[in-house]
Design a protein around this motif. Structure first.
Motif, PDB file in Angstrom:
ATOM      1  N   TRP A   1     103.054  -5.605  53.582  1.00 57.69           N
ATOM      2  CA  TRP A   1     103.180  -7.061  53.477  1.00 57.69           C
ATOM      3  C   TRP A   1     102.733  -7.743  54.757  1.00 57.69           C
ATOM      4  O   TRP A   1     102.317  -8.907  54.730  1.00 57.69           O
ATOM      5  CB  TRP A   1     104.594  -7.444  53.047  1.00 57.69           C
ATOM      6  CG  TRP A   1     104.819  -6.996  51.633  1.00 57.69           C
ATOM      7  CD1 TRP A   1     105.450  -5.849  51.220  1.00 57.69           C
ATOM      8  CD2 TRP A   1     104.316  -7.627  50.443  1.00 57.69           C
ATOM      9  NE1 TRP A   1     105.390  -5.736  49.853  1.00 57.69           N
ATOM     10  CE2 TRP A   1     104.701  -6.810  49.345  1.00 57.69           C
ATOM     11  CE3 TRP A   1     103.587  -8.786  50.196  1.00 57.69           C
ATOM     12  CZ2 TRP A   1     104.379  -7.131  48.032  1.00 57.69           C
ATOM     13  CZ3 TRP A   1     103.274  -9.103  48.887  1.00 57.69           C
ATOM     14  CH2 TRP A   1     103.667  -8.282  47.823  1.00 57.69           C
ATOM     15  N   GLY A   2     102.813  -7.022  55.872  1.00 57.36           N
ATOM     16  CA  GLY A   2     102.262  -7.560  57.118  1.00 57.36           C
ATOM     17  C   GLY A   2     100.754  -7.700  57.009  1.00 57.36           C
ATOM     18  O   GLY A   2     100.174  -8.736  57.364  1.00 57.36           O
ATOM     19  N   ALA A   3     100.101  -6.652  56.470  1.00 59.14           N
ATOM     20  CA  ALA A   3      98.651  -6.704  56.283  1.00 59.14           C
ATOM     21  C   ALA A   3      98.293  -7.811  55.294  1.00 59.14           C
ATOM     22  O   ALA A   3      97.302  -8.528  55.463  1.00 59.14           O
ATOM     23  CB  ALA A   3      98.143  -5.357  55.779  1.00 59.14           C
ATOM     24  N   ASP A   4      99.143  -7.966  54.284  1.00 60.08           N
ATOM     25  CA  ASP A   4      98.907  -8.997  53.271  1.00 60.08           C
ATOM     26  C   ASP A   4      98.918 -10.384  53.913  1.00 60.08           C
ATOM     27  O   ASP A   4      98.019 -11.205  53.677  1.00 60.08           O
ATOM     28  CB  ASP A   4     100.007  -8.884  52.203  1.00 60.08           C
ATOM     29  CG  ASP A   4      99.762  -9.800  51.023  1.00 60.08           C
ATOM     30  OD1 ASP A   4      98.767  -9.556  50.322  1.00 60.08           O
ATOM     31  OD2 ASP A   4     100.546 -10.742  50.830  1.00 60.08           O
ATOM     32  N   ILE A   5      99.922 -10.635  54.769  1.00 60.20           N
ATOM     33  CA  ILE A   5     100.033 -11.940  55.425  1.00 60.20           C
ATOM     34  C   ILE A   5      98.863 -12.148  56.380  1.00 60.20           C
ATOM     35  O   ILE A   5      98.264 -13.233  56.421  1.00 60.20           O
ATOM     36  CB  ILE A   5     101.376 -12.035  56.178  1.00 60.20           C
ATOM     37  CG1 ILE A   5     102.491 -12.268  55.167  1.00 60.20           C
ATOM     38  CG2 ILE A   5     101.332 -13.163  57.200  1.00 60.20           C
ATOM     39  CD1 ILE A   5     103.842 -12.332  55.785  1.00 60.20           C
ATOM     40  N   ALA A   6      98.510 -11.097  57.138  1.00 58.61           N
ATOM     41  CA  ALA A   6      97.393 -11.231  58.076  1.00 58.61           C
ATOM     42  C   ALA A   6      96.113 -11.545  57.309  1.00 58.61           C
ATOM     43  O   ALA A   6      95.307 -12.384  57.737  1.00 58.61           O
ATOM     44  CB  ALA A   6      97.241  -9.957  58.889  1.00 58.61           C
TER      45      ALA A   6
ATOM     46  N   GLY B   1      88.970  -5.596  50.183  1.00 59.41           N
ATOM     47  CA  GLY B   1      89.245  -5.772  48.753  1.00 59.41           C
ATOM     48  C   GLY B   1      90.088  -7.015  48.586  1.00 59.41           C
ATOM     49  O   GLY B   1      90.211  -7.822  49.510  1.00 59.41           O
ATOM     50  N   ASP B   2      90.683  -7.167  47.408  1.00 61.36           N
ATOM     51  CA  ASP B   2      91.483  -8.362  47.159  1.00 61.36           C
ATOM     52  C   ASP B   2      92.874  -8.262  47.761  1.00 61.36           C
ATOM     53  O   ASP B   2      93.513  -9.249  48.069  1.00 61.36           O
ATOM     54  CB  ASP B   2      91.604  -8.607  45.644  1.00 61.36           C
ATOM     55  CG  ASP B   2      90.251  -8.936  45.049  1.00 61.36           C
ATOM     56  OD1 ASP B   2      89.408  -9.446  45.804  1.00 61.36           O
ATOM     57  OD2 ASP B   2      90.044  -8.661  43.861  1.00 61.36           O
ATOM     58  N   SER B   3      93.377  -7.042  47.868  1.00 59.12           N
ATOM     59  CA  SER B   3      94.720  -6.854  48.415  1.00 59.12           C
ATOM     60  C   SER B   3      94.690  -5.623  49.317  1.00 59.12           C
ATOM     61  O   SER B   3      93.762  -4.816  49.239  1.00 59.12           O
ATOM     62  CB  SER B   3      95.724  -6.672  47.280  1.00 59.12           C
ATOM     63  OG  SER B   3      95.361  -5.562  46.512  1.00 59.12           O
ATOM     64  N   PRO B   4      95.698  -5.461  50.180  1.00 61.01           N
ATOM     65  CA  PRO B   4      95.690  -4.298  51.075  1.00 61.01           C
ATOM     66  C   PRO B   4      95.651  -2.995  50.283  1.00 61.01           C
ATOM     67  O   PRO B   4      96.296  -2.880  49.240  1.00 61.01           O
ATOM     68  CB  PRO B   4      97.011  -4.428  51.836  1.00 61.01           C
ATOM     69  CG  PRO B   4      97.387  -5.859  51.728  1.00 61.01           C
ATOM     70  CD  PRO B   4      96.861  -6.330  50.413  1.00 61.01           C
TER      71      PRO B   4
ATOM     72  N   LEU C   1      93.535   0.444  55.163  1.00 58.65           N
ATOM     73  CA  LEU C   1      94.102   1.491  56.012  1.00 58.65           C
ATOM     74  C   LEU C   1      93.037   2.137  56.878  1.00 58.65           C
ATOM     75  O   LEU C   1      93.254   2.373  58.063  1.00 58.65           O
ATOM     76  CB  LEU C   1      94.743   2.572  55.139  1.00 58.65           C
ATOM     77  CG  LEU C   1      96.235   2.414  54.894  1.00 58.65           C
ATOM     78  CD1 LEU C   1      96.759   3.608  54.120  1.00 58.65           C
ATOM     79  CD2 LEU C   1      96.981   2.283  56.205  1.00 58.65           C
ATOM     80  N   ARG C   2      91.875   2.423  56.271  1.00 53.92           N
ATOM     81  CA  ARG C   2      90.817   3.073  57.052  1.00 53.92           C
ATOM     82  C   ARG C   2      90.336   2.153  58.163  1.00 53.92           C
ATOM     83  O   ARG C   2      90.123   2.571  59.286  1.00 53.92           O
ATOM     84  CB  ARG C   2      89.667   3.487  56.131  1.00 53.92           C
ATOM     85  CG  ARG C   2      89.770   4.971  55.769  1.00 53.92           C
ATOM     86  CD  ARG C   2      88.830   5.350  54.674  1.00 53.92           C
ATOM     87  NE  ARG C   2      89.596   5.701  53.493  1.00 53.92           N
ATOM     88  CZ  ARG C   2      89.292   5.336  52.269  1.00 53.92           C
ATOM     89  NH1 ARG C   2      88.226   4.590  52.047  1.00 53.92           N
ATOM     90  NH2 ARG C   2      90.037   5.713  51.270  1.00 53.92           N
ATOM     91  N   ARG C   3      90.192   0.854  57.842  1.00 49.13           N
ATOM     92  CA  ARG C   3      89.810  -0.111  58.877  1.00 49.13           C
ATOM     93  C   ARG C   3      90.818  -0.120  60.012  1.00 49.13           C
ATOM     94  O   ARG C   3      90.463  -0.090  61.184  1.00 49.13           O
ATOM     95  CB  ARG C   3      89.761  -1.519  58.276  1.00 49.13           C
ATOM     96  CG  ARG C   3      88.512  -1.815  57.518  1.00 49.13           C
ATOM     97  CD  ARG C   3      88.764  -3.018  56.628  1.00 49.13           C
ATOM     98  NE  ARG C   3      87.542  -3.499  56.039  1.00 49.13           N
ATOM     99  CZ  ARG C   3      86.862  -2.872  55.102  1.00 49.13           C
ATOM    100  NH1 ARG C   3      87.293  -1.710  54.650  1.00 49.13           N
ATOM    101  NH2 ARG C   3      85.749  -3.391  54.615  1.00 49.13           N
TER     102      ARG C   3
END
Lengths: 400, 260
Positions: A153-158, A179-182, A187-189
């Motif tokens: 959810w942190g990645a989602d907010i970022a 993509g559209d969502s994390p 993760l690879r990035r």
């Protein structure tokens, strides 16, 4: 004073063997340092040790990590439950992240407090702020890797925050998330980013230290501390002081890691990432909370992003905002206004973090806005005014 | 945060639709937050506590007999359980007492084999959908890290296991009153009953004892290395204190030449 002698003898040897490795080391060891440096100046050495610890533990952790959405969480679990000393490595890395950021904030506070950013040390400050930015990016990318609920959810907010940039936002978001969502691409990035920035930090730290050696260290007593007669050789005076400080920090480190790990871990992140279930409260690690508060302080997403990123970027302009020369005024005899303003800045930073923790809801919205105004006020209003009055005062100072 | 904002917007929308009724339900919901659990005495609490491994082993027995019917320990190997004080032979015997799915035979029926120490503990349901269907629409959570992620910690797990009220809800989706769950209601039927488990070390298998032991087990399995970490911490702290004393003396001697 023997420090004076060794400082002078260092200059003679400096030219003789600057090209051999042992000469290089001797050169660094006899580097003349202002003798009145207080404990706050030892944090640079502490940061260096924590950075080495983070890179070493991080490399070992990376050997058993899988950057894939379906495997990341269980690979971390397997490492912690069954890997050789995996639990220790992960504990060191988690605690190290918090300690690194804490030491970095205090290190920067020292710079603001003693005006270490003033000419001729602007380059040290600029490289330092760049290091802060890189450390924040590394910390964020690293927090996504275990792929727990807060990671996701942190990645989602970022991603959504990046998406709020007008025009290129959606493109930025899709580049960031892949993509559209994390998911696995994210993760690879993050894995690659975490790695590359961490090693770049090591490189920039070398540059940061090299500039310190070139320009000389700042000192608590300002220009008065810079006289030759007040210098001491780095070794043994400051090596022993730094080692002592490192040992005390190590004690705190071990106490937190072994006895109070709850201070630096987020329980919710031990739940595997679940895109279908939003946690009741999404919050970043403590060191991002002040900026997280600013992100939510105004109703506009992009405005929040600008204010929150600006709070870090404004540090780049500190040497230009306060362009008065280094004076001979130590903290104890600093203007009362400066001391109050600095305390207000710290208070605003902490309060903004508290508001971020409470999601800037209810009364916290007003509190956060006041704290943010105080934070920006210090840099945009107080520093230029203080610099002006200081430049006006300067002739008097010289007469003293 | 943005998600939260949408949720707030959504709730405001519903408030507008439902009118005054919403205020009442919001009041009801805030009163149904889980109660604060009375504090218990735990062997592992505090910065220098350590797990009572006999309680952990008894708790494992309760887990096998009771919890494992619905809950998984997905992240745990049988070999991980050897750290609760088992010899390698006992670990192998423990693994062999479990049946592991091993594909299908020629006729397409499920095949099973005995567990090996390197196997994961098997999950009771093949998929979340199967779990949902078997439990009246609720999925029993995985317990691998429950000691860390359960709000309220060990005290609330214990209180929840020992504080069941009347069953409520219909046949299809039975629910049970429990003041330590969100909304004071849970889909988990009262799991513990006196003497449903027998302890080989002679402890009476009361509900309280079972709840205490299984809570200790779940805390242990959430962080099996917590004790090693604390032990390491004590050693390193002592060592560092010794080093710090030496360096304080060294620093004072080196700096004694410097005029202030």
């Amino acid at each position: 004073m023997s420090g004076e002698q060794s400082a002078q003898s260092s200059e003679n040897t400096e030219r003789k063997d600057a090209h051999s490795l042992s000469g290089f080391i001797r050169n660094y060891m006899s580097f003349p340092v202002p003798g009145d440096l207080n404990l706050l100046w030892t944090l640079g050495a502490v940061l260096l040790v924590v950075l080495a610890l983070m890179i070493a533990s991080g490399l070992l952790l990376a050997t058993s990590y899988t950057p894939d959405a379906s495997l990341a969480f269980s690979s971390v679990e397997a490492l912690e439950r069954r890997g050789a000393a995996g639990w220790l490595l992960r504990a060191i890395h988690t605690t190290g992240a918090s300690f690194f950021m804490a030491a970095l904030y205090i290190h920067m506070f020292r710079g603001l407090c003693y005006r270490s950013y003033a000419a001729p040390r602007r380059a040290i400050w600029h490289s330092g702020v760049t290091l802060l930015l890189m450390a924040m990016m590394t910390a964020f990318a690293g927090y996504v890797l275990p792929w727990g609920q807060m990671s996701y959810w942190g990645a989602d907010i970022a991603g959504k925050a990046a998406g709020a940039v007008p025009g290129v936002g959606p493109l930025l978001e899709s580049i960031f998330l892949g993509g559209d969502s994390p998911g696995s691409p994210t993760l690879r990035r993050m894995f690659v980013l975490h790695f590359t920035i961490a090693f770049s930090i090591a490189g920039l730290v070398a540059l940061h230290i090299a500039i310190v050696h070139f320009k000389g260290s700042s000192s608590p007593s300002g220009s008065k501390g810079q006289g030759r007669e007040r210098m001491l050789s780095f070794h043994p005076y400051f090596t022993v002081k730094d080692v002592l400080s490192i040992l005390v920090c190590a004690l705190a480190f071990v106490a937190v890691m072994c006895f109070w790990p709850g201070l630096v871990t987020e329980p919710e992140n031990y739940r595997p990432a679940n895109p279908l279930h939003t946690p009741a409260s999404i919050e970043p690690e403590w060191y991002f909370l002040p900026f997280y508060g600013m992100l939510q302080a105004i109703p506009s997403k992009f405005g929040g992003l600008v204010l929150s990123a600006g709070a870090v970027l404004i540090l780049f302009f500190v040497p230009s905002l306060d362009d008065a020369p280094v004076d001979g005024r130590p903290w104890g005899r600093m203007h009362v206004q400066s001391r109050i303003a600095l305390c207000m800045l710290i208070a605003c930073f902490v309060v903004s973090g508290l508001a971020g923790k409470h999601h800037v809801q209810g009364d916290w919205l007003l509190v956060e806005r006041i704290a943010m105004a105080g934070y920006y006020g210090y840099f945009l209003i107080f520093l230029p005014l203080a610099a002006r009055s200081q430049k006006a005062d300067l002739p008097d100072e010289v007469e003293d | 945060m943005f998600v939260k904002k949408y949720l707030v917007i959504a709730s405001v929308f519903f408030a507008a639709v439902q009118g005054a009724g919403c205020v009442k339900s919001a009041d009801a919901q805030s009163s149904l937050l889980p109660q604060k659990a009375p504090p218990q005495h735990w062997s592992f609490e505090g910065p220098v506590g350590h797990f009572d491994l006999s309680a952990v082993q008894r708790g494992y027995a309760v887990f096998v007999k009771v919890c494992s019917a619905c809950h998984s320990l997905k992240q745990v190997h049988f070999s991980d359980l050897s750290q609760m004080g088992l010899t390698p032979e006992q670990t192998i015997a423990l693994a062999e007492s479990w049946q592991i799915a091993a594909g299908h035979d020629e006729a397409g029926h499920f095949k099973f084999r005995k567990g090996l120490p390197d196997d994961f503990l098997p999950s009771p349901y093949s998929s979340p959908a199967a779990a949902r269907a078997a439990n009246g629409g609720a999925v029993p959570p995985d317990l691998s890290r429950i000691g860390l992620i359960h709000p309220g910690g060990a005290d609330r797990i214990y209180a929840m296991l020992t504080s069941y009220g009347e069953p409520v809800g219909g046949e299809k989706a039975p629910r049970y009153a429990n003041p330590y769950m969100i909304g004071h209601i849970t889909a988990m039927p009262p799991p513990l009953h006196d003497n449903a488990v027998s302890f080989t070390d002679g402890h009476p298998a009361t509900v309280q004892q079972q709840a205490h032991d299984v809570t200790t087990f779940l805390e242990w399995v959430s962080e099996p290395h917590r004790d090693s970490k604390r032990r390491l911490g004590v050693g390193v702290v002592l060592y560092l204190c010794f080093l710090i004393i030496i360096f304080v003396i060294l620093k004072r001697r080196i700096w004694s030449h410097v005029r202030k």
